[in-house]
Design a protein around this motif. Structure first.
Motif, mmCIF file in Angstrom:
data_model
loop_
_atom_site.group_PDB
_atom_site.id
_atom_site.type_symbol
_atom_site.label_atom_id
_atom_site.label_comp_id
_atom_site.label_asym_id
_atom_site.label_seq_id
_atom_site.Cartn_x
_atom_site.Cartn_y
_atom_site.Cartn_z
ATOM 1 N N LYS A 7 1.012 -1.180 0.016
ATOM 2 C CA LYS A 7 0.167 0.224 -0.099
ATOM 3 C C LYS A 7 0.806 1.014 0.044
ATOM 4 O O LYS A 7 0.545 1.895 -0.809
ATOM 5 C CB LYS A 7 -0.667 0.011 1.028
ATOM 6 N N ALA A 8 1.974 0.821 0.462
ATOM 7 C CA ALA A 8 2.752 2.131 0.959
ATOM 8 C C ALA A 8 3.405 2.571 -0.381
ATOM 9 O O ALA A 8 3.088 3.304 -0.879
ATOM 10 C CB ALA A 8 4.244 2.014 2.256
ATOM 11 N N LYS A 9 3.349 2.061 -1.292
ATOM 12 C CA LYS A 9 4.653 1.868 -2.194
ATOM 13 C C LYS A 9 3.916 1.921 -3.942
ATOM 14 O O LYS A 9 3.708 3.643 -3.928
ATOM 15 C CB LYS A 9 5.260 0.302 -2.976
ATOM 16 N N ALA A 10 2.419 1.705 -3.488
ATOM 17 C CA ALA A 10 1.101 2.073 -4.414
ATOM 18 C C ALA A 10 1.117 3.315 -4.432
ATOM 19 O O ALA A 10 0.699 3.826 -5.620
ATOM 20 C CB ALA A 10 0.082 1.023 -4.222
ATOM 21 N N ARG A 11 1.121 3.881 -2.821
ATOM 22 C CA ARG A 11 0.283 5.269 -2.636
ATOM 23 C C ARG A 11 1.821 5.980 -3.147
ATOM 24 O O ARG A 11 1.683 7.946 -4.107
ATOM 25 C CB ARG A 11 0.230 5.641 -1.163
ATOM 26 N N SER A 12 2.458 5.795 -2.917
ATOM 27 C CA SER A 12 4.164 6.345 -3.294
ATOM 28 C C SER A 12 3.981 6.763 -4.989
ATOM 29 O O SER A 12 4.086 7.999 -5.599
ATOM 30 C CB SER A 12 5.447 5.992 -3.368
ATOM 31 N N LEU A 13 3.688 5.735 -5.799
ATOM 32 C CA LEU A 13 3.863 5.493 -7.015
ATOM 33 C C LEU A 13 2.435 6.421 -7.439
ATOM 34 O O LEU A 13 3.139 7.554 -8.517
ATOM 35 C CB LEU A 13 3.468 4.276 -8.006
ATOM 36 N N ALA A 14 1.723 6.668 -7.143
ATOM 37 C CA ALA A 14 0.106 7.319 -6.920
ATOM 38 C C ALA A 14 0.095 8.576 -7.172
ATOM 39 O O ALA A 14 0.815 9.636 -8.315
ATOM 40 C CB ALA A 14 -1.344 6.808 -6.241
ATOM 41 N N CYS A 15 1.017 8.901 -6.402
ATOM 42 C CA CYS A 15 1.781 10.830 -5.700
ATOM 43 C C CYS A 15 2.687 10.898 -6.756
ATOM 44 O O CYS A 15 2.681 12.434 -7.401
ATOM 45 C CB CYS A 15 1.773 10.800 -3.937
ATOM 46 N N GLU A 16 3.616 10.351 -6.961
ATOM 47 C CA GLU A 16 4.367 10.814 -7.961
ATOM 48 C C GLU A 16 3.438 10.940 -9.329
ATOM 49 O O GLU A 16 4.372 11.914 -10.136
ATOM 50 C CB GLU A 16 5.822 9.559 -7.791
ATOM 51 N N MET A 17 3.456 10.232 -9.935
ATOM 52 C CA MET A 17 2.487 10.198 -10.930
ATOM 53 C C MET A 17 1.320 11.334 -11.319
ATOM 54 O O MET A 17 1.743 12.592 -11.714
ATOM 55 C CB MET A 17 2.147 9.390 -11.876
ATOM 56 N N HIS A 18 0.831 11.671 -10.118
ATOM 57 C CA HIS A 18 0.162 12.564 -9.565
ATOM 58 C C HIS A 18 0.525 14.059 -9.675
ATOM 59 O O HIS A 18 -0.072 15.056 -10.458
ATOM 60 C CB HIS A 18 -0.852 12.615 -8.320
ATOM 61 N N SER A 19 2.273 13.976 -9.057
ATOM 62 C CA SER A 19 2.145 15.772 -9.055
ATOM 63 C C SER A 19 3.728 15.544 -10.108
ATOM 64 O O SER A 19 4.172 16.478 -10.030
ATOM 65 C CB SER A 19 2.425 15.994 -7.725
ATOM 66 N N GLY A 20 4.366 14.730 -10.261
ATOM 67 C CA GLY A 20 5.598 14.961 -11.715
ATOM 68 C C GLY A 20 5.074 14.802 -12.773
ATOM 69 O O GLY A 20 4.280 14.649 -13.273
ATOM 70 N N PHE A 21 6.325 14.169 -13.596
ATOM 71 C CA PHE A 21 6.395 13.990 -14.718
ATOM 72 C C PHE A 21 5.447 15.266 -15.778
ATOM 73 O O PHE A 21 4.650 14.708 -16.677
ATOM 74 C CB PHE A 21 5.521 12.674 -15.135
ATOM 75 N N SER A 22 5.889 16.668 -15.567
ATOM 76 C CA SER A 22 5.474 17.177 -15.880
ATOM 77 C C SER A 22 5.262 17.513 -17.466
ATOM 78 O O SER A 22 5.441 18.369 -18.595
ATOM 79 C CB SER A 22 5.581 18.674 -15.462
ATOM 80 N N ALA A 23 7.621 16.956 -17.854
ATOM 81 C CA ALA A 23 7.900 17.257 -18.933
ATOM 82 C C ALA A 23 6.820 16.014 -19.908
ATOM 83 O O ALA A 23 6.466 16.629 -21.102
ATOM 84 C CB ALA A 23 8.791 16.544 -19.085
ATOM 85 N N VAL A 24 6.257 14.682 -19.723
ATOM 86 C CA VAL A 24 5.419 14.006 -19.916
ATOM 87 C C VAL A 24 4.604 14.859 -20.675
ATOM 88 O O VAL A 24 3.895 14.748 -21.638
ATOM 89 C CB VAL A 24 5.388 13.062 -19.928
ATOM 90 N N ARG A 25 3.834 15.425 -19.118
ATOM 91 C CA ARG A 25 2.241 15.959 -19.559
ATOM 92 C C ARG A 25 2.825 17.449 -20.664
ATOM 93 O O ARG A 25 1.523 17.193 -21.497
ATOM 94 C CB ARG A 25 2.038 16.418 -18.231
ATOM 95 N N ASN A 26 3.495 18.293 -20.330
ATOM 96 C CA ASN A 26 3.547 19.040 -21.867
ATOM 97 C C ASN A 26 3.651 19.255 -22.562
ATOM 98 O O ASN A 26 3.279 19.790 -23.536
ATOM 99 C CB ASN A 26 4.777 19.946 -21.000
ATOM 100 N N ALA A 27 4.462 18.211 -23.215
ATOM 101 C CA ALA A 27 5.425 17.495 -24.239
ATOM 102 C C ALA A 27 4.103 16.187 -24.983
ATOM 103 O O ALA A 27 2.966 16.770 -25.949
ATOM 104 C CB ALA A 27 6.707 17.187 -24.559
ATOM 105 N N LEU A 28 3.554 15.401 -24.129
ATOM 106 C CA LEU A 28 2.775 14.393 -25.026
ATOM 107 C C LEU A 28 1.056 14.713 -24.312
ATOM 108 O O LEU A 28 0.830 13.720 -23.330
ATOM 109 C CB LEU A 28 3.098 12.997 -24.364
ATOM 110 N N PRO A 29 0.154 15.515 -24.789
ATOM 111 C CA PRO A 29 -1.056 15.598 -24.141
ATOM 112 C C PRO A 29 -2.106 14.745 -24.847
ATOM 113 O O PRO A 29 -1.737 14.398 -25.749
ATOM 114 C CB PRO A 29 -1.376 17.003 -25.153
ATOM 115 N N MET A 30 -3.168 13.828 -23.663
ATOM 116 C CA MET A 30 -3.665 12.883 -24.259
ATOM 117 C C MET A 30 -4.330 13.586 -25.661
ATOM 118 O O MET A 30 -4.954 15.101 -25.797
ATOM 119 C CB MET A 30 -4.720 12.438 -23.102
ATOM 120 N N ASN A 31 -4.560 12.609 -26.872
ATOM 121 C CA ASN A 31 -5.106 13.253 -27.570
ATOM 122 C C ASN A 31 -5.967 11.744 -28.225
ATOM 123 O O ASN A 31 -5.130 10.970 -29.244
ATOM 124 C CB ASN A 31 -4.332 13.635 -28.822
ATOM 125 N N ILE A 32 -6.884 10.483 -27.457
ATOM 126 C CA ILE A 32 -7.031 9.369 -27.806
ATOM 127 C C ILE A 32 -7.032 9.387 -29.303
ATOM 128 O O ILE A 32 -6.425 8.368 -29.925
ATOM 129 C CB ILE A 32 -8.018 9.321 -27.299
#
Length: 220
Positions: A90-115
């Motif tokens: 659970k601790a690991k799952a929450r850490s990974l979820a929070c890492e995704m929630h608050s991080g990876f700004s480069a991917v977010r900005n360069a690769l916007p979701m466009n299904i």
């Protein structure tokens, strides 16, 4: 319960909350709003203090963040079982979820979701670094939980909030043809095979609205 979301083709944050609600089996009304329109903000004025989606309204309770919505549904309707029950996992799952929630700004900005698109984008070093980290996360979890090297599963065996947080990244990687390890490809395929995910994708591809800010790259 009302769940306010944006365009399914573009709204990655909405996908997380919607997928959580759909997979949990709770009854909810989907309120789909068109991004970047006057009506979008007018409708949310009396709903969300942030004027953003997703926003969940359950009786007299309002929740306006994707991770908070996932946790609210898990705590209120699933007795907290959308997280692994083992404390260490659970601790690991929450850490990974929070890492995704608050991080990876480069991917977010360069690769916007466009299904519904298939695009090429020149990747910067920062984007590659984010991709490498995501690939490492998925590969490590598949090594621990997947039944074979080619067959994927959820990141912690059973689906969890962590998978909800990474679901939009799966769609981004498909749109922009991002190369990842075999184990990560197996995970992506597992996410894509989820019936609820398929329902979202079908609806996204049927949309015709265009949000110019999210139309990155050139056609492949």
């Amino acid at each position: 319960m009302d769940l306010y979301i944006g365009n399914k083709n573009y709204s990655s944050w909405s996908l997380r909350a919607w997928l959580m609600a759909a997979k949990s089996g709770v009854q909810f009304n989907e309120v789909l709003l068109q991004l970047d329109t006057d009506s979008f903000y007018q409708r949310l004025k009396t709903v969300s203090p942030t004027l953003k989606v997703p926003t969940l309204v359950d009786g007299n309770i309002t929740v306006w963040d994707s991770l908070s919505i996932c946790e609210y549904i898990s705590d209120t309707y699933l007795s907290g079982t959308a997280w692994p029950q083992d404390p260490k996992q659970k601790a690991k799952a929450r850490s990974l979820a929070c890492e995704m929630h608050s991080g990876f700004s480069a991917v977010r900005n360069a690769l916007p979701m466009n299904i519904r698109a298939s695009r090429y984008v020149e990747l910067t070093d920062a984007v590659r670094k984010d991709i490498e980290r995501i690939d490492a996360i998925w590969s490590a979890q598949m090594a621990e939980f997947a039944p074979s090297n080619t067959e994927g599963t959820w990141l912690f065996g059973a689906w969890s909030i962590t998978d909800m947080m990474f679901a939009p990244v799966v769609m981004r990687f498909i749109t922009y043809g991002i190369e990842v390890s075999q184990a990560s490809r197996a995970y992506m395929q597992h996410v894509l095979s989820c019936p609820e995910m398929q329902a979202w994708i079908i609806a996204a591809k049927a949309e015709t609205e265009i949000v110019e800010a999210d139309e990155a790259g050139i056609d492949r």
